[in-house]
Design a protein around this motif. Sequence first.
Motif, PDB file in Angstrom:
ATOM      1  N   GLY A  87      -3.696  -5.326   5.571  1.00 14.28           N
ATOM      2  CA  GLY A  87      -2.532  -5.588   6.405  1.00 14.28           C
ATOM      3  C   GLY A  87      -1.390  -4.619   6.230  1.00 14.28           C
ATOM      4  O   GLY A  87      -0.376  -4.731   6.930  1.00 14.28           O
ATOM      5  N   VAL A  88      -1.521  -3.655   5.304  1.00 12.24           N
ATOM      6  CA  VAL A  88      -0.429  -2.691   5.128  1.00 12.24           C
ATOM      7  C   VAL A  88      -1.007  -1.287   5.052  1.00 12.24           C
ATOM      8  O   VAL A  88      -2.106  -1.072   4.525  1.00 12.24           O
ATOM      9  CB  VAL A  88       0.409  -2.996   3.865  1.00 12.24           C
ATOM     10  CG1 VAL A  88      -0.373  -2.726   2.581  1.00 12.24           C
ATOM     11  CG2 VAL A  88       1.709  -2.208   3.868  1.00 12.24           C
ATOM     12  N   PHE A  89      -0.277  -0.342   5.619  1.00 12.77           N
ATOM     13  CA  PHE A  89      -0.670   1.058   5.578  1.00 12.77           C
ATOM     14  C   PHE A  89      -0.602   1.563   4.139  1.00 12.77           C
ATOM     15  O   PHE A  89       0.411   1.396   3.466  1.00 12.77           O
ATOM     16  CB  PHE A  89       0.275   1.872   6.473  1.00 12.77           C
ATOM     17  CG  PHE A  89      -0.050   3.330   6.567  1.00 12.77           C
ATOM     18  CD1 PHE A  89      -1.027   3.778   7.442  1.00 12.77           C
ATOM     19  CD2 PHE A  89       0.632   4.259   5.797  1.00 12.77           C
ATOM     20  CE1 PHE A  89      -1.320   5.134   7.548  1.00 12.77           C
ATOM     21  CE2 PHE A  89       0.342   5.610   5.895  1.00 12.77           C
ATOM     22  CZ  PHE A  89      -0.628   6.049   6.771  1.00 12.77           C
ATOM     23  N   VAL A  90      -1.674   2.168   3.660  1.00  9.48           N
ATOM     24  CA  VAL A  90      -1.701   2.693   2.293  1.00  9.48           C
ATOM     25  C   VAL A  90      -0.925   4.000   2.251  1.00  9.48           C
ATOM     26  O   VAL A  90      -1.246   4.937   2.989  1.00  9.48           O
ATOM     27  CB  VAL A  90      -3.148   2.930   1.817  1.00  9.48           C
ATOM     28  CG1 VAL A  90      -3.152   3.578   0.440  1.00  9.48           C
ATOM     29  CG2 VAL A  90      -3.918   1.618   1.791  1.00  9.48           C
ATOM     30  N   PRO A  91       0.121   4.107   1.427  1.00 10.03           N
ATOM     31  CA  PRO A  91       0.906   5.352   1.377  1.00 10.03           C
ATOM     32  C   PRO A  91       0.056   6.535   0.936  1.00 10.03           C
ATOM     33  O   PRO A  91      -0.779   6.411   0.043  1.00 10.03           O
ATOM     34  CB  PRO A  91       2.014   5.040   0.371  1.00 10.03           C
ATOM     35  CG  PRO A  91       1.510   3.901  -0.437  1.00 10.03           C
ATOM     36  CD  PRO A  91       0.622   3.111   0.467  1.00 10.03           C
ATOM     37  N   GLY A 120       6.719   0.034   6.172  1.00  5.80           N
ATOM     38  CA  GLY A 120       5.359  -0.262   5.710  1.00  5.80           C
ATOM     39  C   GLY A 120       5.375  -0.993   4.379  1.00  5.80           C
ATOM     40  O   GLY A 120       5.944  -2.074   4.245  1.00  5.80           O
ATOM     41  N   SER A 121       4.770  -0.396   3.375  1.00 10.57           N
ATOM     42  CA  SER A 121       4.721  -0.998   2.035  1.00 10.57           C
ATOM     43  C   SER A 121       6.050  -0.916   1.309  1.00 10.57           C
ATOM     44  O   SER A 121       6.217  -1.500   0.247  1.00 10.57           O
ATOM     45  CB  SER A 121       3.649  -0.299   1.193  1.00 10.57           C
ATOM     46  OG  SER A 121       4.003   1.068   0.985  1.00 10.57           O
ATOM     47  N   GLY A 122       6.987  -0.139   1.863  1.00  9.83           N
ATOM     48  CA  GLY A 122       8.272   0.070   1.192  1.00  9.83           C
ATOM     49  C   GLY A 122       8.290   1.293   0.302  1.00  9.83           C
ATOM     50  O   GLY A 122       9.202   1.463  -0.496  1.00  9.83           O
ATOM     51  N   ALA A 123       7.307   2.176   0.453  1.00  4.85           N
ATOM     52  CA  ALA A 123       7.140   3.304  -0.469  1.00  4.85           C
ATOM     53  C   ALA A 123       8.358   4.217  -0.519  1.00  4.85           C
ATOM     54  O   ALA A 123       8.863   4.552  -1.610  1.00  4.85           O
ATOM     55  CB  ALA A 123       5.896   4.110  -0.081  1.00  4.85           C
ATOM     56  N   ILE A 124       8.838   4.644   0.641  1.00  8.17           N
ATOM     57  CA  ILE A 124       9.974   5.579   0.641  1.00  8.17           C
ATOM     58  C   ILE A 124      11.238   4.877   0.167  1.00  8.17           C
ATOM     59  O   ILE A 124      11.996   5.428  -0.644  1.00  8.17           O
ATOM     60  CB  ILE A 124      10.167   6.177   2.048  1.00  8.17           C
ATOM     61  CG1 ILE A 124       8.950   7.027   2.429  1.00  8.17           C
ATOM     62  CG2 ILE A 124      11.437   7.026   2.099  1.00  8.17           C
ATOM     63  CD1 ILE A 124       9.015   7.613   3.834  1.00  8.17           C
TER      64      ILE A 124
END
Length: 276
Positions: A87-91, A120-124
């Motif tokens: 369900g989430v884009f893998v960074p 997305g996952s909150g990576a940035i």
Amino acid sequence: MSTRAELERAERKLVEAGVASPRTDAELLMSYVTGVPRALLLVSARLDEVQRRSYLELVEARARRVPLQHLTGSAPFRYVELEVGPGVFVPRPETELLAGWAVEQASAMEDPVVVDLCTGSGAIALSLVHEVPRSRVHAVELDERAFGWAQRNLDGTGVDLRHGDMADAFEELTGQVDVVVSNPPYIPLEAWESVSAEVRDHDPALALWSGDDGLDAMRVLERTAWRLLKSGGVVGAEHADVQGISAPQVFAGRWSDVQDHRDLAERPRFVTARKP
């Protein structure tokens, strides 16, 4: 069976399945199961029967092209570790360069206000608060499942995370933002067949497809960034390697200092611009 033999068998399985990095993935899965670092697997890893069954199941799943990060439940990104899953884009490592650009911009400011669109996952966003603690970071995500993963990763960080569309996000910040950064969807619909099974079958559609030319989301991002940024503020956005000319053209006209940047493989990767 010895550890070396287990790894070689897993590698063969993944090669046959067309996995891009079979040996690396075999080692990472064994490290995940045993808790032994990759560099020490041949020296220290000894699988008991329960671990062996678990390892074989994970290798079978990876051979079905389930993303490695979905199997281990985490993905490294710059200096942080993110929880990821269905369900989430893998960074991706390529996006670390865009995040690094945003970190550099924010680091040069006293009290930077930063907005991460399509988080997305909150990576940035997580990288920004980790590396520039004085920054005030806001993030938005439209996909409901991806938003749930972002909540897990950004909980307790101070990031202002919201569930919604980037088109009308953070209206109260209009004209007050220093940096807008985004890894938006940018794959053209016609490119379906060229996309890897891991991405096509497991990343959320909202994070991938963006109209016939792949730039529909980029055009929305351009308008939103213009609204949010103060004069002199900057925007950075990732794009596909075939969009090194077309993505910067979205910012042609009213923006200044429009530049395209290459990734470590020397492929066009992200565009930046400044609001005059």
